[in-house]
Design a protein around this motif. Structure first.
Motif, PDB file in Angstrom:
ATOM      1  N   TRP A  20       0.833  -1.205   0.000  1.00 32.40           N
ATOM      2  CA  TRP A  20       0.000   0.000   0.000  1.00 32.40           C
ATOM      3  C   TRP A  20       0.870   1.258   0.000  1.00 32.40           C
ATOM      4  CZ3 TRP A  20      -0.794   3.669   4.000  1.00 32.40           C
ATOM      5  CH2 TRP A  20      -1.803   4.585   3.745  1.00 32.40           C
ATOM      6  N   MET A  21       1.963   1.227   0.789  1.00 32.06           N
ATOM      7  CA  MET A  21       2.857   2.389   0.835  1.00 32.06           C
ATOM      8  C   MET A  21       3.599   2.573  -0.482  1.00 32.06           C
ATOM      9  SD  MET A  21       4.581   2.418   4.619  1.00 32.06           S
ATOM     10  CE  MET A  21       5.626   3.788   4.200  1.00 32.06           C
ATOM     11  N   ALA A  22       3.921   1.479  -1.169  1.00 33.27           N
ATOM     12  CA  ALA A  22       4.713   1.561  -2.397  1.00 33.27           C
ATOM     13  C   ALA A  22       3.902   2.079  -3.577  1.00 33.27           C
ATOM     14  CB  ALA A  22       5.297   0.197  -2.723  1.00 33.27           C
ATOM     15  N   MET A  23       2.598   2.193  -3.416  1.00 38.60           N
ATOM     16  CA  MET A  23       1.779   2.672  -4.518  1.00 38.60           C
ATOM     17  C   MET A  23       2.054   4.154  -4.820  1.00 38.60           C
ATOM     18  SD  MET A  23      -1.770   0.706  -3.884  1.00 38.60           S
ATOM     19  CE  MET A  23      -2.289   0.169  -5.495  1.00 38.60           C
ATOM     20  N   LYS A  24       2.482   4.902  -3.842  1.00 39.32           N
ATOM     21  CA  LYS A  24       2.813   6.308  -4.060  1.00 39.32           C
ATOM     22  C   LYS A  24       4.306   6.410  -4.377  1.00 39.32           C
ATOM     23  CE  LYS A  24      -0.657   8.342  -1.057  1.00 39.32           C
ATOM     24  NZ  LYS A  24      -0.869   9.268   0.063  1.00 39.32           N
ATOM     25  N   PRO A  25       4.662   7.104  -5.435  1.00 41.98           N
ATOM     26  CA  PRO A  25       6.079   7.186  -5.831  1.00 41.98           C
ATOM     27  C   PRO A  25       6.979   7.812  -4.767  1.00 41.98           C
ATOM     28  CG  PRO A  25       4.666   7.982  -7.599  1.00 41.98           C
ATOM     29  CD  PRO A  25       3.790   7.749  -6.404  1.00 41.98           C
ATOM     30  N   GLU A  26       6.474   8.789  -4.020  1.00 37.39           N
ATOM     31  CA  GLU A  26       7.334   9.425  -3.019  1.00 37.39           C
ATOM     32  C   GLU A  26       7.610   8.513  -1.829  1.00 37.39           C
ATOM     33  OE1 GLU A  26       3.091  10.833  -2.255  1.00 37.39           O
ATOM     34  OE2 GLU A  26       4.404  10.845  -3.992  1.00 37.39           O
ATOM     35  N   ASN A  27       6.791   7.496  -1.624  1.00 37.40           N
ATOM     36  CA  ASN A  27       7.002   6.573  -0.510  1.00 37.40           C
ATOM     37  C   ASN A  27       7.931   5.418  -0.864  1.00 37.40           C
ATOM     38  OD1 ASN A  27       5.373   8.040   1.196  1.00 37.40           O
ATOM     39  ND2 ASN A  27       3.558   6.801   0.817  1.00 37.40           N
ATOM     40  N   LYS A  28       8.188   5.208  -2.161  1.00 39.66           N
ATOM     41  CA  LYS A  28       9.026   4.078  -2.560  1.00 39.66           C
ATOM     42  C   LYS A  28      10.432   4.182  -1.982  1.00 39.66           C
ATOM     43  CE  LYS A  28       6.762   2.598  -6.755  1.00 39.66           C
ATOM     44  NZ  LYS A  28       6.868   2.354  -8.186  1.00 39.66           N
ATOM     45  N   SER A  29      11.033   5.358  -2.049  1.00 38.56           N
ATOM     46  CA  SER A  29      12.395   5.507  -1.532  1.00 38.56           C
ATOM     47  C   SER A  29      12.403   5.380  -0.010  1.00 38.56           C
ATOM     48  CB  SER A  29      13.004   6.837  -1.960  1.00 38.56           C
ATOM     49  OG  SER A  29      12.259   7.907  -1.416  1.00 38.56           O
ATOM     50  N   LYS A  30      11.390   5.903   0.659  1.00 40.47           N
ATOM     51  CA  LYS A  30      11.304   5.753   2.112  1.00 40.47           C
ATOM     52  C   LYS A  30      11.179   4.285   2.495  1.00 40.47           C
ATOM     53  CE  LYS A  30       8.974  10.157   2.980  1.00 40.47           C
ATOM     54  NZ  LYS A  30       7.724  10.774   3.459  1.00 40.47           N
ATOM     55  N   LEU A  31      10.338   3.571   1.763  1.00 37.99           N
ATOM     56  CA  LEU A  31      10.121   2.156   2.037  1.00 37.99           C
ATOM     57  C   LEU A  31      11.390   1.345   1.785  1.00 37.99           C
ATOM     58  CD1 LEU A  31       8.002   0.058   2.847  1.00 37.99           C
ATOM     59  CD2 LEU A  31       7.455  -0.188   0.435  1.00 37.99           C
ATOM     60  N   THR A  32      12.094   1.676   0.710  1.00 40.74           N
ATOM     61  CA  THR A  32      13.337   0.972   0.398  1.00 40.74           C
ATOM     62  C   THR A  32      14.383   1.209   1.487  1.00 40.74           C
ATOM     63  OG1 THR A  32      12.880   1.236  -1.951  1.00 40.74           O
ATOM     64  CG2 THR A  32      15.125   0.662  -1.351  1.00 40.74           C
ATOM     65  N   ASN A  33      14.535   2.443   1.930  1.00 39.24           N
ATOM     66  CA  ASN A  33      15.500   2.753   2.992  1.00 39.24           C
ATOM     67  C   ASN A  33      15.124   2.062   4.295  1.00 39.24           C
ATOM     68  OD1 ASN A  33      16.987   4.357   1.288  1.00 39.24           O
ATOM     69  ND2 ASN A  33      15.998   6.256   1.928  1.00 39.24           N
ATOM     70  N   MET A  34      13.831   2.052   4.627  1.00 39.90           N
ATOM     71  CA  MET A  34      13.388   1.418   5.861  1.00 39.90           C
ATOM     72  C   MET A  34      13.629  -0.091   5.812  1.00 39.90           C
ATOM     73  SD  MET A  34       9.721   1.771   7.873  1.00 39.90           S
ATOM     74  CE  MET A  34       8.857   1.885   6.353  1.00 39.90           C
ATOM     75  N   ALA A  35      13.360  -0.709   4.661  1.00 37.94           N
ATOM     76  CA  ALA A  35      13.575  -2.147   4.520  1.00 37.94           C
ATOM     77  C   ALA A  35      15.062  -2.489   4.637  1.00 37.94           C
ATOM     78  CB  ALA A  35      13.020  -2.636   3.194  1.00 37.94           C
ATOM     79  N   THR A  36      15.922  -1.665   4.058  1.00 37.60           N
ATOM     80  CA  THR A  36      17.363  -1.896   4.134  1.00 37.60           C
ATOM     81  C   THR A  36      17.859  -1.774   5.571  1.00 37.60           C
ATOM     82  OG1 THR A  36      17.613  -1.027   1.909  1.00 37.60           O
ATOM     83  CG2 THR A  36      19.598  -1.161   3.246  1.00 37.60           C
ATOM     84  N   GLN A  37      17.371  -0.774   6.291  1.00 36.43           N
ATOM     85  CA  GLN A  37      17.773  -0.596   7.685  1.00 36.43           C
ATOM     86  C   GLN A  37      17.305  -1.763   8.545  1.00 36.43           C
ATOM     87  OE1 GLN A  37      16.174   3.202   8.790  1.00 36.43           O
ATOM     88  NE2 GLN A  37      17.820   4.355   7.808  1.00 36.43           N
ATOM     89  N   MET A  38      16.085  -2.235   8.322  1.00 38.14           N
ATOM     90  CA  MET A  38      15.570  -3.366   9.099  1.00 38.14           C
ATOM     91  C   MET A  38      16.368  -4.629   8.804  1.00 38.14           C
ATOM     92  SD  MET A  38      11.484  -2.656   8.908  1.00 38.14           S
ATOM     93  CE  MET A  38      11.030  -4.185   9.675  1.00 38.14           C
ATOM     94  N   LYS A  39      16.707  -4.838   7.524  1.00 36.57           N
ATOM     95  CA  LYS A  39      17.486  -6.009   7.147  1.00 36.57           C
ATOM     96  C   LYS A  39      18.865  -5.981   7.796  1.00 36.57           C
ATOM     97  CE  LYS A  39      19.772  -6.320   3.513  1.00 36.57           C
ATOM     98  NZ  LYS A  39      20.875  -6.596   2.710  1.00 36.57           N
ATOM     99  N   ASP A  40      19.486  -4.807   7.827  1.00 40.04           N
ATOM    100  CA  ASP A  40      20.805  -4.672   8.433  1.00 40.04           C
ATOM    101  C   ASP A  40      20.759  -4.913   9.939  1.00 40.04           C
ATOM    102  OD1 ASP A  40      21.939  -4.166   5.996  1.00 40.04           O
ATOM    103  OD2 ASP A  40      21.966  -1.984   6.248  1.00 40.04           O
TER     104      ASP A  40
END
Length: 88
Positions: A20-40
């Motif tokens: 749902w968050m990835a549907m908006k283009p401005e949230n894609k980069s936020k979501l990607t950064n958050m996923a990378t931080q959680m994975k790390d």
């Protein structure tokens, strides 16, 4: 509710929220950064600049305790083979 189904429900909810968050283009980069931080945080890469062993590969011939430990350890495999596998 069992723990397995609870984990599945939580993961499904997280996935749906991410979609749902990835549907908006401005949230894609936020979501990607958050996923990378959680994975790390969950799975650290393990790359460190500090060597955990100070004298690896550089033994001191005058360190008698270290030399004794190495000489005892090198015979473990030979003794195991002689006692267990050779006498069958």
């Amino acid at each position: 509710m069992q723990t397995g189904s609870m984990k599945s429900a939580v993961m499904l909810g997280v996935g749906a929220a991410a979609l749902w968050m990835a549907m908006k283009p401005e949230n894609k980069s936020k979501l990607t950064n958050m996923a990378t931080q959680m994975k790390d945080k969950i799975m650290p890469s393990g790359k460190t600049d500090v060597t955990p062993v100070q004298k690896a590969g550089n033994p001191d011939p005058l360190d008698l305790e270290d030399n004794k430990m190495v000489s005892e350890g090198s015979m473990y495999g030979v003794n195991y083979y002689n006692e267990n596998l050779q006498h069958q």
